[in-house]
Design a protein around this motif. Structure first.
Motif, PDB file in Angstrom:
ATOM      1  N   ALA A 218       0.840  -1.205   0.000  1.00 50.90           N
ATOM      2  CA  ALA A 218       0.000   0.000   0.000  1.00 50.90           C
ATOM      3  C   ALA A 218       0.873   1.253   0.000  1.00 50.90           C
ATOM      4  O   ALA A 218       0.560   2.247  -0.652  1.00 50.90           O
ATOM      5  N   ARG A 219       1.981   1.200   0.731  1.00 56.41           N
ATOM      6  CA  ARG A 219       2.857   2.370   0.768  1.00 56.41           C
ATOM      7  C   ARG A 219       3.548   2.553  -0.584  1.00 56.41           C
ATOM      8  O   ARG A 219       3.629   3.665  -1.103  1.00 56.41           O
ATOM      9  N   GLN A 220       4.025   1.436  -1.142  1.00 54.25           N
ATOM     10  CA  GLN A 220       4.694   1.523  -2.441  1.00 54.25           C
ATOM     11  C   GLN A 220       3.771   2.062  -3.521  1.00 54.25           C
ATOM     12  O   GLN A 220       4.231   2.683  -4.480  1.00 54.25           O
ATOM     13  N   HIS A 221       2.483   1.820  -3.332  1.00 56.81           N
ATOM     14  CA  HIS A 221       1.510   2.285  -4.319  1.00 56.81           C
ATOM     15  C   HIS A 221       1.584   3.800  -4.495  1.00 56.81           C
ATOM     16  O   HIS A 221       1.271   4.331  -5.559  1.00 56.81           O
ATOM     17  N   ASN A 222       1.995   4.512  -3.457  1.00 61.86           N
ATOM     18  CA  ASN A 222       2.096   5.961  -3.526  1.00 61.86           C
ATOM     19  C   ASN A 222       3.502   6.438  -3.892  1.00 61.86           C
ATOM     20  O   ASN A 222       3.711   7.633  -4.108  1.00 61.86           O
ATOM     21  N   ALA A 223       4.436   5.509  -3.964  1.00 63.35           N
ATOM     22  CA  ALA A 223       5.830   5.883  -4.173  1.00 63.35           C
ATOM     23  C   ALA A 223       6.079   6.673  -5.457  1.00 63.35           C
ATOM     24  O   ALA A 223       6.828   7.660  -5.429  1.00 63.35           O
ATOM     25  N   PRO A 224       5.484   6.295  -6.584  1.00 63.29           N
ATOM     26  CA  PRO A 224       5.743   7.049  -7.815  1.00 63.29           C
ATOM     27  C   PRO A 224       5.416   8.535  -7.678  1.00 63.29           C
ATOM     28  O   PRO A 224       6.213   9.388  -8.083  1.00 63.29           O
ATOM     29  N   GLU A 225       4.268   8.841  -7.077  1.00 62.62           N
ATOM     30  CA  GLU A 225       3.880  10.244  -6.894  1.00 62.62           C
ATOM     31  C   GLU A 225       4.854  10.947  -5.969  1.00 62.62           C
ATOM     32  O   GLU A 225       5.233  12.098  -6.189  1.00 62.62           O
ATOM     33  N   VAL A 226       5.266  10.247  -4.901  1.00 58.46           N
ATOM     34  CA  VAL A 226       6.211  10.834  -3.957  1.00 58.46           C
ATOM     35  C   VAL A 226       7.514  11.179  -4.671  1.00 58.46           C
ATOM     36  O   VAL A 226       8.052  12.280  -4.532  1.00 58.46           O
ATOM     37  N   GLU A 227       7.999  10.232  -5.472  1.00 57.56           N
ATOM     38  CA  GLU A 227       9.266  10.475  -6.171  1.00 57.56           C
ATOM     39  C   GLU A 227       9.157  11.623  -7.148  1.00 57.56           C
ATOM     40  O   GLU A 227      10.049  12.465  -7.242  1.00 57.56           O
ATOM     41  N   ARG A 228       8.030  11.665  -7.867  1.00 58.65           N
ATOM     42  CA  ARG A 228       7.838  12.737  -8.837  1.00 58.65           C
ATOM     43  C   ARG A 228       7.894  14.094  -8.138  1.00 58.65           C
ATOM     44  O   ARG A 228       8.558  15.023  -8.596  1.00 58.65           O
ATOM     45  N   ALA A 229       7.196  14.186  -7.003  1.00 59.73           N
ATOM     46  CA  ALA A 229       7.182  15.449  -6.261  1.00 59.73           C
ATOM     47  C   ALA A 229       8.572  15.774  -5.730  1.00 59.73           C
ATOM     48  O   ALA A 229       9.021  16.917  -5.783  1.00 59.73           O
ATOM     49  N   ALA A 230       9.256  14.755  -5.221  1.00 58.31           N
ATOM     50  CA  ALA A 230      10.585  14.978  -4.650  1.00 58.31           C
ATOM     51  C   ALA A 230      11.559  15.471  -5.717  1.00 58.31           C
ATOM     52  O   ALA A 230      12.335  16.415  -5.490  1.00 58.31           O
ATOM     53  N   GLU A 231      11.486  14.868  -6.891  1.00 60.94           N
ATOM     54  CA  GLU A 231      12.383  15.302  -7.965  1.00 60.94           C
ATOM     55  C   GLU A 231      12.088  16.736  -8.386  1.00 60.94           C
ATOM     56  O   GLU A 231      12.998  17.534  -8.597  1.00 60.94           O
ATOM     57  N   ALA A 232      10.796  17.062  -8.478  1.00 61.01           N
ATOM     58  CA  ALA A 232      10.420  18.436  -8.827  1.00 61.01           C
ATOM     59  C   ALA A 232      10.933  19.414  -7.787  1.00 61.01           C
ATOM     60  O   ALA A 232      11.392  20.512  -8.101  1.00 61.01           O
ATOM     61  N   LEU A 233      10.878  18.994  -6.517  1.00 62.34           N
ATOM     62  CA  LEU A 233      11.367  19.844  -5.431  1.00 62.34           C
ATOM     63  C   LEU A 233      12.857  20.120  -5.597  1.00 62.34           C
ATOM     64  O   LEU A 233      13.311  21.257  -5.449  1.00 62.34           O
TER      65      LEU A 233
END
Lengths: 254, 254
Positions: free
Chosen positions: A204-219
């Motif tokens: 369930a946590r990994q399911h959100n990982a792509p969005e987290v990474e995308r945001a982190a990279e943009a940051l």
DNA sequence: GGATTGATAATTGTCAACAATCTCCCTTGA
DNA sequence: TCAAGGGAGATTGTTGACAATTATCAATCC
């Protein structure tokens, strides 16, 4: 008396109903981020008094759907990459917790409810309608949270989900691959049904990982750009966020 | 201008200051769970108008410190074992997330702030004063959350911590072994400083496990007793909780 | 005697007027 | 030309009065 609920007269207070209308307006994108709203205008539009409207606005402020600048104005929040990162990291954690609890304390009813929600997602994907899939997707996650019976988790997740919807609407961040949707959700459902808490949480946590990474990279990109031309943050929202929360931890009032 | 904050005049709105006073009253135990409060009486006591007081009460309701029964009354919540279970499971998850983030994104400043908070806890234990230790304990956990810079996590944790304090106050659930306090916290701090996210998360979550288990066991006993004499839940709070949240998931109104 | 109905008091919900505050723009002066 | 000060207008903050709803309790009827 069998399954009432819809025939009874509206017994809720006016301000909570006003809040419902406003929530709908915001989440449907009728009010755009950064837009200013005035109490008088909204009160006239909804045909309620200013006091009643203020109560509704405050409720939405507590839900993170609108921001108040004391003595000055109300305005719709603008989402930065930092906001996206916060929303999806938090969602990953809460959904992970929910999946774990669901796997630990599952009952026959819970499993039935969960599998029904999953079937609705499969049916939605079969219809090839993106809107329906998005709804069924959100509904499945909400179901996982709901079957835990953890009221505080449920309440908190609802507020978070609202903000995620608001973010998706206002940034057009909805990207879906219809062919992968089922494959991405099935393992989570299976782990819960099989009673594997650790695995369910991790998935369930990994399911959100792509969005987290995308945001982190943009940051990271944003910060690099800010470093190149200092003293001028990339977005107003980033500047606002940067101002308050450096020293003096945990003292804000809302 | 060096470290102002206390000299400038109060510029916050009256209702938020009224909320501060009430929050203090509740968290200090001056208002007991189950007690009913009336708007008129409180407004007279705080010397503000009823409208202003209502805004304050609503804010506290959003923080979970008071409950409203529409058209009827306000009352202080009574805590059941289910509430304790919810509070500590949620706290474990949020503190775990905070510890993980802190270990992942730690900076020199963050580490310094964290170690200072830990030293204050050690000093408090040295003083053998239970009150001071409890404060330093809560402060250390709050610091771990604060150094993540995750504003939504910080806000959410503050609300949760308030409810935990309220629960501890109203149920006299504070039990501490001064000799173990330092040993229990040191590994968490070390894992964060060493930059070990997985370990930090696991330790922070385990830190709440004893309370979770205690609540869970009490719940099981309670349900067994309820089964012995059916139709008569052990506590009023349990009955209240059991009423609303079975079918119709996620529809309550904040 | 017990349940039901209707009046009464207490409490919360809603409103519109008034006060305090902020923003914007124009004037004034160097 | 630009910065500082002041005033008008707009907006939010606060209040007390009035309306709607609920809980209480006595009177009534079966």
């Amino acid at each position: 008396m069998k399954s009432v609920g819809s025939v009874k007269v509206e017994r809720r207070s006016l301000d909570s109903r006003a809040a419902d209308v406003l929530r709908e307006q915001i989440l449907s994108g009728n009010l755009v981020p950064g837009q200013r709203v005035t109490e008088t205008a909204l009160a006239a539009q909804l045909e309620v008094s200013r006091g009643t409207l203020r109560a509704a606005l405050r409720a939405l402020a507590h839900e993170g759907l609108i921001q108040q600048v004391a003595y000055t104005k109300w305005m719709l929040p603008e989402f930065s990459h930092a906001d996206a990162w916060e929303l999806y990291t938090l969602r990953g954690t809460l959904e992970g917790m929910a999946a774990r609890l669901a796997a630990e304390h599952r009952t026959r009813d819970c499993v039935a409810t969960l599998e029904a929600a999953f079937e609705r997602l499969v049916a939605a994907v079969g219809s090839r309608k993106h809107g329906r899939v998005a709804e069924a997707d959100l509904a499945l996650h909400k179901t996982i949270v709901a079957i835990t019976g953890h009221q505080r988790l449920i309440d908190q997740y609802r507020l978070l989900e609202q903000q995620v919807r608001h973010y998706i609407i206002s940034s057009n961040a909805l990207i879906m691959d219809l062919n992968q949707i089922v494959a991405e959700h099935q393992p989570i459902v299976r782990a819960i049904v099989a009673g594997e808490p650790e695995k369910a949480e991790r998935l369930a946590r990994q399911h959100n990982a792509p969005e987290v990474e995308r945001a982190a990279e943009a940051l990271v990109r944003e910060r690099a750009a800010a470093k190149a031309s200092p003293g001028k943050p990339a977005t107003k929202a980033a500047a606002r966020r940067g101002a308050g929360s450096q020293k003096e931890p945990v003292k804000a009032n809302a």
